[in-house]
Design an enzyme around this catalytic site. Structure first.
Site, short mmCIF file in Angstrom:
data_model
loop_
_atom_site.label_atom_id
_atom_site.label_comp_id
_atom_site.label_asym_id
_atom_site.label_seq_id
_atom_site.Cartn_x
_atom_site.Cartn_y
_atom_site.Cartn_z
N ASP A 100 12.93 -1.31 0.83
CA ASP A 100 12.50 -1.90 2.10
C ASP A 100 12.24 -0.80 3.10
O ASP A 100 12.77 0.31 2.98
CB ASP A 100 13.59 -2.82 2.66
CG ASP A 100 14.68 -2.02 3.36
OD1 ASP A 100 14.67 -1.94 4.60
OD2 ASP A 100 15.54 -1.42 2.67
N ASP A 159 20.74 -7.01 6.05
CA ASP A 159 21.48 -5.77 6.18
C ASP A 159 22.73 -6.06 7.01
O ASP A 159 22.73 -6.94 7.86
CB ASP A 159 20.59 -4.72 6.85
CG ASP A 159 21.14 -3.32 6.73
OD1 ASP A 159 22.22 -3.16 6.13
OD2 ASP A 159 20.50 -2.39 7.23
N CYS A 190 -9.75 -3.39 -1.14
CA CYS A 190 -8.66 -4.29 -0.78
C CYS A 190 -9.17 -5.72 -0.59
O CYS A 190 -10.25 -5.94 -0.05
CB CYS A 190 -7.98 -3.81 0.50
SG CYS A 190 -6.60 -4.83 1.04
N HIS A 237 -2.91 -5.91 6.69
CA HIS A 237 -3.43 -5.04 5.64
C HIS A 237 -2.33 -4.17 5.03
O HIS A 237 -2.22 -4.07 3.80
CB HIS A 237 -4.54 -4.14 6.18
CG HIS A 237 -4.90 -3.05 5.22
ND1 HIS A 237 -5.71 -3.25 4.12
CD2 HIS A 237 -4.51 -1.74 5.16
CE1 HIS A 237 -5.82 -2.13 3.44
NE2 HIS A 237 -5.11 -1.20 4.04
N CYS A 292 -9.39 -7.07 5.42
CA CYS A 292 -10.53 -6.39 4.79
C CYS A 292 -11.65 -7.35 4.42
O CYS A 292 -12.82 -6.95 4.36
CB CYS A 292 -10.06 -5.61 3.57
SG CYS A 292 -9.04 -4.17 4.00
N CYS A 352 -7.29 -8.11 1.05
CA CYS A 352 -6.48 -8.77 2.09
C CYS A 352 -7.37 -9.49 3.10
O CYS A 352 -8.58 -9.28 3.17
CB CYS A 352 -5.58 -7.76 2.80
SG CYS A 352 -6.41 -6.73 4.03
#
Length: 377
Positions: free
Chosen positions: A269, A95, A307, A338, A312, A309
């Site tokens: 984003d 940015d 999930c 997560h 998890c 991930c």
């Protein structure tokens, strides 16, 4: 002239504006639509770059303003650029710093030349101009650099927005003039114009005439009601060319991501998933949960049974709640892992749904589970 990035359209959803594409960059292809995790200061809070890469992130965002003030763009140039400095070998978008300097309020003054401001770190005085923003981002070596713009507040009267938008367009022309590394870094222009559709159209026409490799929609999700934001977005997307990436800046909740993609946005984003993690909040397939709640004290199941991930697979709600209550960094690390995984894989599921012409079906199924309704407010 060879451009640093190109956009390839793969498929359009049959019933919506959603589209499946690929952005080709010097640091790999980006499958779109995509969510970009934010590493403002060359670090995604509570995460190692390797972890972010393992969960499937294709591109991350860093910030010109913050890296200019600390550690300085010349130091990062000496380190071999931002990719090497932070050990990230995939694409990076930087940015321009416009949003940050304009958010400083009384600590900054806007002129045609640029923005004079005081550092939020030590009070030192600086001048950020379009040329300086390009100089800094060139040193950082990002794949995509954003033009220096003014992100006007909401609400704001028409005369202010009109002046701001036209100054932003003039600044874009100066950014383009200062940008020479076009084969390695792409410059994106930013549409402004507040909540005024005719000013949005004027802005779009002006920046599209500059024939840039990509375009962003700025000045939305700045406090306006959701229905106003979506009404403006409906028009904004159609104002931008279909053969270039379209980037909606600063959105990161599931509903906003779905609405953006449905209208043809390719990139989004937001700091949302990392910020809420530090406050004990998790985004799950059944909706957002607050891990601080007492009901999780003896809950030995995962944050989200659906999930896959790291968090998890290995930790319970009870453990995460304990570490949060104890003030351990572990809680933010696990929740951030997560939350980012959830959004990255939600976008992956969106891409599959677009390819199979069932985007609206997937959206309804997701909303029914996450919000308990088809139309979240």
């Amino acid at each position: 002239m060879t451009q640093a990035i190109t956009y390839e359209l793969i498929h359009r959803d049959r019933d919506t504006g959603a589209r499946r594409g690929v952005i080709h960059t010097p640091h790999g292809d980006i499958q779109t639509p995509v969510f970009m995790p934010v590493g403002t200061q060359a670090a995604i809070k509570a995460m190692r770059p390797e972890q972010v890469k393992e969960m499937g992130a294709q591109i991350i965002l860093s910030n010109t303003y913050h890296l200019y003030l600390r550690p300085g763009h010349e130091l990062i140039r000496e380190a071999g650029g931002l990719h090497r400095f932070m050990n990230w070998d995939r694409a990076i978008l930087t940015d321009s710093g416009g949003f940050q300097v304009f958010s400083l309020g009384r600590l900054r003054k806007i002129t045609e030349e640029g923005v004079r401001f005081q550092s939020h770190i030590d009070g030192s005085r600086h001048m950020l101009t379009p040329e300086k923003a390009i100089e800094i981002q060139t040193a950082l070596g990002s794949d995509i650099m954003m033009a220096f713009d003014e992100c006007a507040p909401y609400p704001a009267d028409r005369s202010y927005i009109e002046d701001s938008m036209r100054r932003t367009t003039r600044w874009l022309a100066r950014c383009k003039e200062a940008h020479h590394n076009t084969e390695r870094q792409a410059l994106f222009g930013i549409m402004q114009g507040g909540m005024y559709k005719d000013l949005r159209r004027e802005s779009a026409q002006s920046i599209v005439d500059m024939d840039l490799p990509g375009y962003a929609i700025g000045g939305l999700s700045v406090g306006e009601p959701k229905e106003v934001m979506l009404d403006i977005l409906d028009d904004c997307v159609d104002m931008l060319p279909s053969d270039r990436p379209r980037y909606l800046m600063g959105v990161g909740t599931p509903d906003y991501l779905f609405e953006a993609v449905e209208r043809g946005i390719d990139m989004c984003d937001c700091v949302e998933p990392t910020r809420i993690a530090r406050h004990g909040l998790a985004t799950t397939s059944q909706g957002r949960i607050n891990i601080k709640n007492a009901k999780f004290e003896r809950d030995f199941g995962p944050l989200d049974p659906d999930c896959s991930c790291y968090t998890c697979r290995n930790y319970s709600r009870a453990y995460i709640r304990h570490t949060f209550k104890a003030g351990e960094m572990m809680a933010a690390m696990l929740l951030t892992n997560h939350n980012l995984h959830f959004l990255i894989h939600m976008m992956e599921d969106m891409r599959k749904a677009i390819e199979e012409d069932r985007f609206l079906q997937y959206k309804k199924e997701f909303y029914d589970r996450y919000y308990g309704t088809v139309s979240p407010q």
